[in-house]
Design a protein around this motif. Structure first.
Motif, PDB file in Angstrom:
ATOM      1  N   LEU A  70     -12.645   0.856   3.456  1.00 56.19           N
ATOM      2  CA  LEU A  70     -11.940   2.136   2.572  1.00 56.19           C
ATOM      3  C   LEU A  70     -12.700   2.421   1.646  1.00 56.19           C
ATOM      4  O   LEU A  70     -13.159   1.831   1.342  1.00 56.19           O
ATOM      5  CB  LEU A  70     -10.780   1.398   2.272  1.00 56.19           C
ATOM      6  CG  LEU A  70      -9.451   0.998   3.265  1.00 56.19           C
ATOM      7  CD1 LEU A  70      -8.478   0.235   2.743  1.00 56.19           C
ATOM      8  CD2 LEU A  70      -9.066   2.718   3.683  1.00 56.19           C
ATOM      9  N   PRO A  71     -13.283   3.525   0.821  1.00 56.24           N
ATOM     10  CA  PRO A  71     -13.604   3.532   0.323  1.00 56.24           C
ATOM     11  C   PRO A  71     -13.089   3.344  -1.138  1.00 56.24           C
ATOM     12  O   PRO A  71     -11.917   2.705  -1.710  1.00 56.24           O
ATOM     13  CB  PRO A  71     -13.408   5.341  -0.672  1.00 56.24           C
ATOM     14  CG  PRO A  71     -11.764   5.730   0.610  1.00 56.24           C
ATOM     15  CD  PRO A  71     -12.079   4.646   1.337  1.00 56.24           C
ATOM     16  N   ILE A  72     -14.230   2.816  -2.046  1.00 54.42           N
ATOM     17  CA  ILE A  72     -13.770   1.840  -3.024  1.00 54.42           C
ATOM     18  C   ILE A  72     -14.152   2.823  -4.086  1.00 54.42           C
ATOM     19  O   ILE A  72     -14.608   3.951  -4.386  1.00 54.42           O
ATOM     20  CB  ILE A  72     -15.227   0.762  -3.532  1.00 54.42           C
ATOM     21  CG1 ILE A  72     -15.736  -0.090  -2.117  1.00 54.42           C
ATOM     22  CG2 ILE A  72     -15.021  -0.107  -5.106  1.00 54.42           C
ATOM     23  CD1 ILE A  72     -16.827  -0.415  -2.766  1.00 54.42           C
ATOM     24  N   PRO A  73     -12.361   2.165  -4.844  1.00 50.00           N
ATOM     25  CA  PRO A  73     -12.237   3.851  -6.093  1.00 50.00           C
ATOM     26  C   PRO A  73     -13.207   3.899  -7.406  1.00 50.00           C
ATOM     27  O   PRO A  73     -13.910   1.817  -7.173  1.00 50.00           O
ATOM     28  CB  PRO A  73     -10.759   2.729  -6.543  1.00 50.00           C
ATOM     29  CG  PRO A  73     -10.727   1.140  -5.904  1.00 50.00           C
ATOM     30  CD  PRO A  73     -11.981   1.476  -5.275  1.00 50.00           C
ATOM     31  N   ALA A  74     -13.298   4.712  -7.778  1.00 49.39           N
ATOM     32  CA  ALA A  74     -14.555   4.890  -8.792  1.00 49.39           C
ATOM     33  C   ALA A  74     -14.009   4.126 -10.001  1.00 49.39           C
ATOM     34  O   ALA A  74     -12.750   4.187  -9.940  1.00 49.39           O
ATOM     35  CB  ALA A  74     -14.546   6.047  -8.843  1.00 49.39           C
ATOM     36  N   TRP A  75     -14.842   3.720 -10.666  1.00 47.64           N
ATOM     37  CA  TRP A  75     -14.151   3.352 -12.161  1.00 47.64           C
ATOM     38  C   TRP A  75     -13.799   4.280 -12.915  1.00 47.64           C
ATOM     39  O   TRP A  75     -14.661   5.591 -13.392  1.00 47.64           O
ATOM     40  CB  TRP A  75     -16.114   1.952 -12.540  1.00 47.64           C
ATOM     41  CG  TRP A  75     -15.732   1.230 -13.766  1.00 47.64           C
ATOM     42  CD1 TRP A  75     -15.573   1.577 -14.775  1.00 47.64           C
ATOM     43  CD2 TRP A  75     -15.051   0.059 -13.375  1.00 47.64           C
ATOM     44  NE1 TRP A  75     -15.403   0.464 -15.368  1.00 47.64           N
ATOM     45  CE2 TRP A  75     -14.691   0.070 -14.983  1.00 47.64           C
ATOM     46  CE3 TRP A  75     -14.560  -0.540 -12.249  1.00 47.64           C
ATOM     47  CZ2 TRP A  75     -14.282  -1.638 -15.213  1.00 47.64           C
ATOM     48  CZ3 TRP A  75     -13.867  -2.066 -12.893  1.00 47.64           C
ATOM     49  CH2 TRP A  75     -13.871  -2.376 -14.088  1.00 47.64           C
ATOM     50  N   PRO A  76     -13.633   3.612 -14.049  1.00 45.36           N
ATOM     51  CA  PRO A  76     -12.963   4.590 -15.131  1.00 45.36           C
ATOM     52  C   PRO A  76     -13.883   5.016 -16.319  1.00 45.36           C
ATOM     53  O   PRO A  76     -14.403   3.949 -16.461  1.00 45.36           O
ATOM     54  CB  PRO A  76     -10.795   4.230 -15.376  1.00 45.36           C
ATOM     55  CG  PRO A  76     -11.116   3.160 -14.765  1.00 45.36           C
ATOM     56  CD  PRO A  76     -12.297   2.834 -14.089  1.00 45.36           C
ATOM     57  N   ASP A  77     -14.003   6.309 -16.434  1.00 42.23           N
ATOM     58  CA  ASP A  77     -14.961   6.719 -17.333  1.00 42.23           C
ATOM     59  C   ASP A  77     -14.269   5.658 -18.945  1.00 42.23           C
ATOM     60  O   ASP A  77     -15.482   5.959 -19.954  1.00 42.23           O
ATOM     61  CB  ASP A  77     -15.934   8.020 -17.638  1.00 42.23           C
ATOM     62  CG  ASP A  77     -16.217   8.255 -16.075  1.00 42.23           C
ATOM     63  OD1 ASP A  77     -16.844   7.501 -15.576  1.00 42.23           O
ATOM     64  OD2 ASP A  77     -16.529   9.607 -15.810  1.00 42.23           O
ATOM     65  N   GLU A  78     -12.659   6.356 -18.952  1.00 44.26           N
ATOM     66  CA  GLU A  78     -12.550   6.328 -20.229  1.00 44.26           C
ATOM     67  C   GLU A  78     -11.858   4.943 -20.894  1.00 44.26           C
ATOM     68  O   GLU A  78     -11.438   4.510 -18.987  1.00 44.26           O
ATOM     69  CB  GLU A  78     -11.171   7.450 -20.550  1.00 44.26           C
ATOM     70  CG  GLU A  78     -11.887   8.661 -19.927  1.00 44.26           C
ATOM     71  CD  GLU A  78     -10.338   9.661 -20.792  1.00 44.26           C
ATOM     72  OE1 GLU A  78      -9.613   9.728 -20.833  1.00 44.26           O
ATOM     73  OE2 GLU A  78     -11.220  10.732 -20.402  1.00 44.26           O
ATOM     74  N   PRO A  79     -11.169   4.115 -21.651  1.00 44.69           N
ATOM     75  CA  PRO A  79     -10.995   2.967 -21.506  1.00 44.69           C
ATOM     76  C   PRO A  79      -9.215   3.328 -21.222  1.00 44.69           C
ATOM     77  O   PRO A  79      -8.782   4.257 -21.647  1.00 44.69           O
ATOM     78  CB  PRO A  79     -11.358   2.302 -23.163  1.00 44.69           C
ATOM     79  CG  PRO A  79     -11.448   3.840 -23.674  1.00 44.69           C
ATOM     80  CD  PRO A  79     -12.465   4.360 -22.691  1.00 44.69           C
ATOM     81  N   PRO A  80      -8.822   2.285 -20.777  1.00 42.91           N
ATOM     82  CA  PRO A  80      -6.935   2.380 -20.259  1.00 42.91           C
ATOM     83  C   PRO A  80      -6.376   2.797 -21.475  1.00 42.91           C
ATOM     84  O   PRO A  80      -5.376   3.214 -21.130  1.00 42.91           O
ATOM     85  CB  PRO A  80      -7.395   1.824 -19.348  1.00 42.91           C
ATOM     86  CG  PRO A  80      -7.521   0.081 -20.222  1.00 42.91           C
ATOM     87  CD  PRO A  80      -9.156   0.893 -20.710  1.00 42.91           C
ATOM     88  N   PHE A  81      -6.235   3.067 -22.305  1.00 45.07           N
ATOM     89  CA  PHE A  81      -5.871   3.033 -24.031  1.00 45.07           C
ATOM     90  C   PHE A  81      -5.868   4.032 -24.576  1.00 45.07           C
ATOM     91  O   PHE A  81      -7.660   4.899 -24.445  1.00 45.07           O
ATOM     92  CB  PHE A  81      -5.409   1.593 -24.768  1.00 45.07           C
ATOM     93  CG  PHE A  81      -6.406   0.893 -24.913  1.00 45.07           C
ATOM     94  CD1 PHE A  81      -7.437   1.083 -25.944  1.00 45.07           C
ATOM     95  CD2 PHE A  81      -6.768  -0.122 -24.255  1.00 45.07           C
ATOM     96  CE1 PHE A  81      -8.473   1.124 -26.784  1.00 45.07           C
ATOM     97  CE2 PHE A  81      -8.845  -0.990 -24.502  1.00 45.07           C
ATOM     98  CZ  PHE A  81      -8.907  -0.255 -25.405  1.00 45.07           C
TER      99      PHE A  81
END
Length: 102
Positions: free
Chosen positions: A91-102
């Protein structure tokens, strides 16, 4: 009122399939151990990585040796570092988000 006879928990076909699967897994484990491979699996990949050999005359089963000097480092033995790692992506590894979660 007579009750119908209870079916066995595992039918003969199911028991045979389980025994064959167990035999295949035991054989695969023996082959991996004899070939000095380590199997690791998760939902993203299945990896076969080489392990050092206990009977290696160079490292004597330690996997390497320490070099001398003021900053000692571990030098890996060629009994396992010259072998390729094998990897099967699942399965592909999900991309790391570029923005903080808040």
């Amino acid at each position: 009122m007579a009750r119908p006879p209870l079916r066995p928990a595992l039918t003969l076909r199911t028991r045979t399939a389980v025994l064959v699967a167990a035999a295949v897994l035991a054989t695969a484990a023996a082959v991996l151990e004899a070939g000095h491979w380590r199997l690791s699996a998760d939902r993203h990949r299945i990896e076969l990585t080489p392990r050092f050999r206990r009977s290696c005359p160079d490292c004597r089963g330690a996997g390497g040796w320490w070099t001398g000097g003021p900053f000692p480092e571990m030098e890996a033995c060629s009994c396992w570092t010259d072998r390729r790692e094998l990897c099967v992506r699942l399965l592909p590894i999900p991309a790391w988000p570029d923005e903080p979660p808040f």
